[in-house]
Write a protein that holds these residues in place. Structure first.
Motif, short mmCIF file in Angstrom:
data_model
loop_
_atom_site.label_atom_id
_atom_site.label_comp_id
_atom_site.label_asym_id
_atom_site.label_seq_id
_atom_site.Cartn_x
_atom_site.Cartn_y
_atom_site.Cartn_z
N LEU A 75 0.90 -1.69 0.11
CA LEU A 75 -0.06 0.48 -0.29
C LEU A 75 0.93 1.47 0.29
O LEU A 75 0.42 1.93 -0.43
N HIS A 76 2.10 1.19 0.15
CA HIS A 76 2.90 2.20 0.05
C HIS A 76 2.96 2.20 -1.28
O HIS A 76 3.63 1.43 -2.40
N PRO A 77 3.49 4.21 -1.13
CA PRO A 77 3.41 4.12 -2.65
C PRO A 77 4.80 4.19 -3.41
O PRO A 77 4.92 3.72 -4.66
N ALA A 78 5.97 3.97 -3.15
CA ALA A 78 7.25 3.55 -3.11
C ALA A 78 6.93 1.66 -3.94
O ALA A 78 8.09 1.19 -4.40
N ALA A 79 6.18 1.07 -3.15
CA ALA A 79 6.09 -0.05 -3.93
C ALA A 79 5.74 0.12 -5.33
O ALA A 79 6.41 -0.88 -6.46
N GLY A 80 4.77 1.35 -5.72
CA GLY A 80 3.98 0.73 -6.88
C GLY A 80 3.23 0.23 -7.69
O GLY A 80 2.73 -0.60 -8.51
N ALA A 81 2.46 -0.34 -6.62
CA ALA A 81 1.52 -1.40 -6.71
C ALA A 81 0.10 -1.14 -7.22
O ALA A 81 0.26 -0.28 -6.84
N SER A 82 -0.08 -2.13 -7.78
CA SER A 82 -1.38 -2.14 -8.27
C SER A 82 -2.57 -1.71 -8.01
O SER A 82 -2.36 -2.99 -7.19
N PRO A 83 -4.20 -1.40 -8.10
CA PRO A 83 -4.88 -1.91 -6.87
C PRO A 83 -5.60 -3.12 -7.04
O PRO A 83 -6.10 -3.41 -6.09
N GLU A 84 -5.57 -3.77 -8.20
CA GLU A 84 -5.62 -4.87 -8.27
C GLU A 84 -4.88 -6.01 -7.17
O GLU A 84 -5.01 -6.86 -7.09
N LEU A 85 -3.30 -5.92 -7.61
CA LEU A 85 -1.86 -6.57 -6.78
C LEU A 85 -2.53 -6.45 -4.85
O LEU A 85 -3.38 -7.67 -4.44
N CYS A 86 -3.38 -5.05 -4.40
CA CYS A 86 -3.18 -5.21 -3.26
C CYS A 86 -4.90 -6.04 -3.27
O CYS A 86 -5.36 -6.46 -1.96
N SER A 87 -5.99 -5.95 -4.20
CA SER A 87 -6.38 -6.46 -4.00
C SER A 87 -7.20 -8.02 -3.89
O SER A 87 -7.17 -8.61 -2.97
N ASN A 88 -6.79 -8.39 -4.43
CA ASN A 88 -5.85 -10.04 -4.23
C ASN A 88 -5.24 -10.03 -3.49
O ASN A 88 -5.85 -11.64 -2.59
N VAL A 89 -4.39 -9.92 -2.75
CA VAL A 89 -3.96 -10.33 -1.69
C VAL A 89 -4.97 -9.93 -0.16
O VAL A 89 -5.16 -10.97 0.67
N ALA A 90 -5.61 -9.52 0.07
CA ALA A 90 -6.51 -8.87 0.88
C ALA A 90 -7.49 -10.43 0.50
O ALA A 90 -8.13 -10.32 1.33
N ALA A 91 -7.95 -10.43 -0.86
CA ALA A 91 -8.78 -11.17 -1.54
C ALA A 91 -8.17 -12.80 -0.62
O ALA A 91 -8.81 -13.53 -0.43
N LEU A 92 -7.23 -13.16 -0.80
CA LEU A 92 -6.36 -14.29 0.46
C LEU A 92 -6.73 -14.08 1.62
O LEU A 92 -6.78 -15.29 1.81
N LEU A 93 -6.41 -13.42 1.56
CA LEU A 93 -6.73 -13.97 2.96
C LEU A 93 -8.22 -13.55 3.53
O LEU A 93 -9.11 -14.14 4.85
N ASP A 94 -9.06 -12.40 3.25
CA ASP A 94 -10.78 -12.95 2.98
C ASP A 94 -10.99 -14.19 2.92
O ASP A 94 -12.13 -14.94 4.13
N ALA A 95 -10.07 -15.28 2.01
CA ALA A 95 -10.89 -16.28 1.76
C ALA A 95 -10.74 -17.92 2.51
O ALA A 95 -10.65 -18.63 2.19
N ASP A 96 -9.30 -17.15 3.13
CA ASP A 96 -8.60 -17.94 4.15
C ASP A 96 -8.13 -18.74 2.90
O ASP A 96 -7.55 -19.72 3.67
N VAL A 97 -7.58 -18.73 2.07
CA VAL A 97 -6.44 -19.15 1.06
C VAL A 97 -5.21 -18.71 1.36
O VAL A 97 -4.65 -18.54 0.92
N ILE A 98 -4.81 -19.73 2.33
CA ILE A 98 -3.28 -19.33 2.80
C ILE A 98 -1.98 -19.88 2.17
O ILE A 98 -2.04 -21.32 2.32
N PRO A 99 -0.63 -19.56 1.47
CA PRO A 99 0.12 -20.00 0.76
C PRO A 99 0.74 -21.05 2.34
O PRO A 99 1.14 -20.09 3.38
N ALA A 100 1.72 -21.44 1.41
CA ALA A 100 2.55 -22.77 1.74
C ALA A 100 3.80 -22.53 2.17
O ALA A 100 4.71 -21.68 0.62
N ILE A 101 4.58 -21.76 3.03
CA ILE A 101 5.20 -20.46 3.23
C ILE A 101 6.43 -21.37 4.47
O ILE A 101 6.20 -21.92 4.78
N PRO A 102 8.29 -22.02 3.48
CA PRO A 102 8.56 -22.00 4.51
C PRO A 102 9.45 -21.14 5.24
O PRO A 102 9.76 -20.57 5.18
#
Length: 505
Positions: A115-142
């Motif tokens: 969400l920080h302007p320095a990242a230069g991310a699109s609203p679509e990317l941020c919305s997709n990350v929020a959607a993962l959390l909302d749907a409880d689809v959680i990546p397998a992270i080592p």
């Protein structure tokens, strides 16, 4: 910003996603959405980023390779694929995976960073990350094996899940293909746009999120240790002289500890002129731990507010940074880890004194029939073994750089290792504390005075027992949960009960 359970919170600015909300999102009790005004600001910033990329100027990781291959320029076709390809080649980790709560904490902080302007991310990317959390689809992270400058390997696994080629955690915590899980949740795989893959891989959202959870757990545990120290003073008939307020004149953390230890009650009658050293130095050690927890919380605040992207989009151009290193957080986590190890060692020493009849005036080893029943001697041995194991985690994770990437990355901060050490020590200290509480219970049943207003103690098992620590989170639940018996039994079962109550707080 805080939110109650099951509440949906709309984030209007990156600052809204602070430590309290990150912890709530990690626990799955809060769903976070992005306010329309924030999405509009992201879109405006994204347009500026794309305009700045429209040219032949080399931009690290966008139209060039990464690491030692940064001198390789990418043609238009390679650039189109590159941001997704970054995830595939760096997803080299495997089990053990971060728990769901810890992975959710990483995603919550990753969202804050994007969400920080320095990242230069699109609203679509941020919305997709929020959607993962909302749907409880959680990546397998080592959880281990992140030997890079930053968190490229674990973040690649998170990004690979987002684009549908990685893995997610199933209900049993095992890794499963992300594509079917996204489809079941009604989500479509995302495709990273220009610079978005690089932005997703940069920074230390994993260490930051894990630190948020650990700092909260440490605060609770320090409060619980303080209550136990007060109770042990009663059983050991220890002098309260070291609790004199004058000793904390220049130390606000020590003043807080001493105020809690003294409580509203009058002075206890000491059994000896001087208490064992482990009792006398416990209050300063608790103050050190409180101060270290505060330092970690301050480092978390700096990490959340800082620029962690590299290259960061600043003042219309792309600027390389060191925000991916996490040096500040690693150092603060290591300081707290060492302070908690010391508390565990002191707990083992105080527990040993409680087995001494000359100290407590009770039976030897807190046995109801010395020589026939062992009492608490093996419980103390368990605590000693745990404390010895914890010492290996007190080594500073900042120490020990190893060259990688053909020398391009010649230093690492090993943030995940620092987080793992802190987590292990929190669990171990809780184990030692459970041994102390069981000994207090045994001591009270053997006749230790229950008149302990300074410790806020009532009864653990009805009229008998010493350790329902009133007003201390996680300890009141002990009431009625332990046998009102002093005879030998499989004490490990009692310790499991105490540990569970301490952990749930």
């Amino acid at each position: 910003m805080t939110a109650s359970a099951a509440e949906r919170v709309m984030i209007s600015s990156p600052a809204d996603l602070g430590p309290d909300l990150i912890a709530a999102v990690a626990g799955g009790t809060v769903r976070a959405g992005l306010a329309p005004g924030l999405l509009a600001a992201l879109a405006e910033n994204r347009a500026a980023v794309l305009a700045a990329l429209d040219g032949d100027q080399p931009v690290y990781g966008v139209n060039t390779g990464m690491g030692a291959l940064a001198g390789v320029r990418l043609d238009a076709g390679a650039q189109t694929r590159h941001q997704n390809t970054l995830m595939a080649g760096r997803s080299v980790g495997s089990a053990p995976w971060l728990s769901r709560a810890r992975a959710r904490a990483l995603l919550a902080v990753r969202l804050r960073d994007l969400l920080h302007p320095a990242a230069g991310a699109s609203p679509e990317l941020c919305s997709n990350v929020a959607a993962l959390l909302d749907a409880d689809v959680i990546p397998a992270i080592p959880a281990r094996g992140s030997g890079a400058a930053g968190e490229i390997i674990p973040l690649a696994h998170a990004g690979a899940a987002l684009i549908g080629i990685g893995q997610v955690l199933d209900e049993a915590g095992r890794a499963a293909d992300a594509g079917p899980a996204l489809e079941t949740a009604g989500l479509r795989p995302y495709s990273f746009g220009a610079k978005e893959g690089v932005a997703f891989l940069e920074g230390v959202p994993g260490l930051t999120g894990l630190a948020v959870l650990s700092a909260r757990a440490a605060r609770t545990l320090i409060d619980q240790v303080t209550a136990v120290v007060a109770a042990e003073h009663v059983v050991a008939r220890a002098s309260r002289d070291p609790w004199h307020p004058a000793f904390a004149a220049a130390d606000p953390e020590l003043r807080s500890v001493l105020d809690t230890l003294r409580g509203p009650g009058g002075p206890a009658v000491p059994g000896a002129l001087q208490a064992p050293v482990s009792f006398r130095v416990s209050a300063p050690a608790l103050a050190v731990a409180l101060r270290a927890a505060g330092e970690l919380e301050a480092a978390i605040g700096r990490a959340l507010d800082g620029v962690t992207d590299s290259p960061a989009f600043l003042e219309g151009r792309f600027v390389g940074s060191a925000g991916f290193a996490g040096t500040d957080l690693v150092a603060a986590a290591g300081t707290l880890t060492a302070a908690l190890v010391h508390l565990a060692e002191l707990g083992v020493a105080r527990l040993h004194r409680l087995l001494d009849a000359d100290v407590t005036g009770l039976t030897r080893q807190l046995s109801d029939t010395p020589g026939v029943h062992a009492g608490m001697v093996a419980v103390h041995k368990r605590a000693a073994g745990v404390a010895h194991r914890l010492r290996r985690f007190a080594g500073a994770a900042l120490i020990g750089p190893v060259e990688t990437s053909a020398g391009q990355e010649d230093v690492q901060s090993f943030g995940f290792e620092a987080a793992e050490c802190l987590d292990e020590v929190i669990s171990g200290l809780r184990d030692v504390l459970a041994c102390e509480i069981l000994a207090l219970h045994q001591a009270s049943l053997l006749g230790a005075s229950a008149a302990a207003p300074a410790a806020g103690i009532t009864g653990l098992t009805g009229d008998a027992g010493l350790a329902e620590f009133a007003g201390v989170a996680g300890l009141a639940g002990l009431a009625g949960r332990l046998p009102a018996s002093t005879r030998d039994r499989p004490f490990g079962r009692d310790l499991d009960v105490i540990i569970q109550i301490l952990e749930t707080g």
